[in-house]
Write a protein that holds these residues in place. Sequence first.
Motif, PDB file in Angstrom:
ATOM      1  N   ASN A 154      -7.009  11.490  -5.166  1.00  0.00           N
ATOM      2  CA  ASN A 154      -7.207  10.955  -3.820  1.00  0.00           C
ATOM      3  C   ASN A 154      -6.682  11.978  -2.811  1.00  0.00           C
TER       4      ASN A 154
ATOM      5  N   ASP B 250      -3.707  11.127  -0.746  1.00  0.00           N
ATOM      6  CA  ASP B 250      -2.436  10.816  -1.423  1.00  0.00           C
ATOM      7  C   ASP B 250      -1.561  12.076  -1.474  1.00  0.00           C
TER       8      ASP B 250
ATOM      9  N   GLN C  70       0.849  -1.185   0.000  1.00  0.00           N
ATOM     10  CA  GLN C  70       0.000   0.000   0.000  1.00  0.00           C
ATOM     11  C   GLN C  70       0.882   1.232   0.000  1.00  0.00           C
TER      12      GLN C  70
ATOM     13  N   ASN D  66      -2.859   0.428  -5.076  1.00  0.00           N
ATOM     14  CA  ASN D  66      -2.104  -0.507  -4.247  1.00  0.00           C
ATOM     15  C   ASN D  66      -2.179  -1.897  -4.886  1.00  0.00           C
TER      16      ASN D  66
ATOM     17  N   CYS E 124      -9.812   8.333   0.812  1.00  0.00           N
ATOM     18  CA  CYS E 124      -9.929   6.866   0.841  1.00  0.00           C
ATOM     19  C   CYS E 124     -11.143   6.422   1.657  1.00  0.00           C
TER      20      CYS E 124
ATOM     21  N   VAL F 190      -6.087   4.766  -5.953  1.00  0.00           N
ATOM     22  CA  VAL F 190      -5.459   3.889  -4.937  1.00  0.00           C
ATOM     23  C   VAL F 190      -4.924   2.628  -5.605  1.00  0.00           C
TER      24      VAL F 190
ATOM     25  N   TYR G  53      -0.160   8.330  -6.760  1.00  0.00           N
ATOM     26  CA  TYR G  53      -1.122   7.811  -7.742  1.00  0.00           C
ATOM     27  C   TYR G  53      -1.711   8.902  -8.632  1.00  0.00           C
TER      28      TYR G  53
END
Length: 513
Positions: free
Chosen positions: A306, A309, A98, A277, A511, A275, A314
């Motif tokens: 995001n 972030d 992550q 991940n 998120c 995201v 990302y």
Amino acid sequence: MNAFKDFSDPLVETRPVSAKGSSPDWEHSFAALGSAFFSEIAPQPMAAPYWVGRSASVARDLGLSQAWFQSDDALQGLTGNTVLTGTRPLASVYSGHQFGVWAGQLGDGRALLLGDLADVRGQRQEVQLKGAGLTPYSRMGDGRAVLRSSIREFLCSEAMHALGIPTSRALCITGSDVGVRRETMETAAVVTRVAPSFIRFGHFEHFSNQEQDGEGPPHRELRLLADHVIGQHYPECLMCETFPGNPYAALLQRISERTARLMAHWQAVGFCHGVMNTDNMSALGLTLDYGPFQFLDAFDPSHICNHSDSQGRYAFNRQPHVAYWNLHCLAQALMPLIREQEQAIAALESYKVVFPAALQQHMCAKLGLTDARPLDADLIEVLLQMLARDHVDYTIFWRRLSHWVAAMHTNNSVRDLFIDRPSIEAWLLRFEQRLGAQDPVRTSRTMLRTNPKFVLRNHLAQTAIQQAHARDFSEVATLLSLLESPFDEHRGYDAYASFPPSWASSLEISCSS
Ligand code: AMP
Ligand code: MG
């Protein structure tokens, strides 16, 4: 293990129901992998559920009867208040990286796999309830999903499908007034999502990193998993000429190629996932786990959708690099099976070939070009720089350009999007020369089938969410019907295809879901 009793709410009756009349054909190919891969767990009932949104098209594809899909049995079963006959709810275990850091064990913390059904084309489709309660992998979470994020996932899954982008799909959302705490108090919802497989890079990482107990062959589960994925989804890996005798290298190559094609789709349509991940990366190259995603409004290559972030890991223009980084995590996880490092490297190389070629193909299609020429890459690059410099709305630009081609270049609608008029005029002239003898009407028609009029912009989803909080789900239905045919004009709905309102830029999507 049967944990139904642990979770059943005495207020809600648990009874078996059938989705396909007398002969439901649920199978459990994931469960056949064995108990190391999951925990069986009953969904946690949700009081007084109601329909929030339903996709008739997914129901049709799954061969579900309309009558059943309207029924209270369906409402209860797809909320997790009853266990559909033939289903075997389970949460799978996976791990993942992550934000670039190994996070160890994760798993389905709020999703339950019911089993798989044959769709109308005979392809097996797994069906999951997302937000159906606690599982052994819920960690600090509550096992729930909020209405807000469920509406976003439901609409975006169907929007992506209609755009021709590989994705998990969404059959429906049910809601309840049960309170769920996030930053504020919200209400709970369950999304029923559908995909040929929900296996993620993180599943491979999990079983690769498991301690070997010394009994049985090493990496037994990892091999079982890889063989399962090959057998079900990539049978061609067993006879791969590039990697003879090494189906696992072939698997890495095929996943790299599909991931490359997915990234090309995302970049071309202006989709930011938010995201990426490794636990959100599909082994089938599907768009998976819709969270803080965004379709770009103004074109900004470094856009971060995001809000959590802070480093921009990302950001929109980093997605193709991140996907490649994630594929290296997958390669590392598969190394005990691939064994030969050169083979793993060769398999990953295909990403670097497929991604740029696929992106170029998408961009040329957006321009309506019927053949490929060496200077096309420059034509596209110059255009993207202009779009970024003048913060031009990405979706509106392409749609207007598609009309401009048929209007014999007489209308100003494209030019008017730019501040730097001389540059866009020079570019349009160059584009006109490039189109040459191509039939303008036919080219325009093709472009209008490539460049959507409607995408799920944040502010559109937000309006539907606000109304849904007041128990009015009509906007969810309206958006679904527009997004199901995003290339059609939908006369009377131009407001849904116009510029975002000023308040859209202050929307913060994190998120939290
Ligand atoms: P996501 O960011 O949604 O992809 O989730 C990352 C991990 O956290 C996955 O293992 C999820 O199952 C888990 N997770 C996220 N939200 C919740 C929740 N509300 N309850 C339990 N697990 C959750
Ligand atoms: Mg996830």
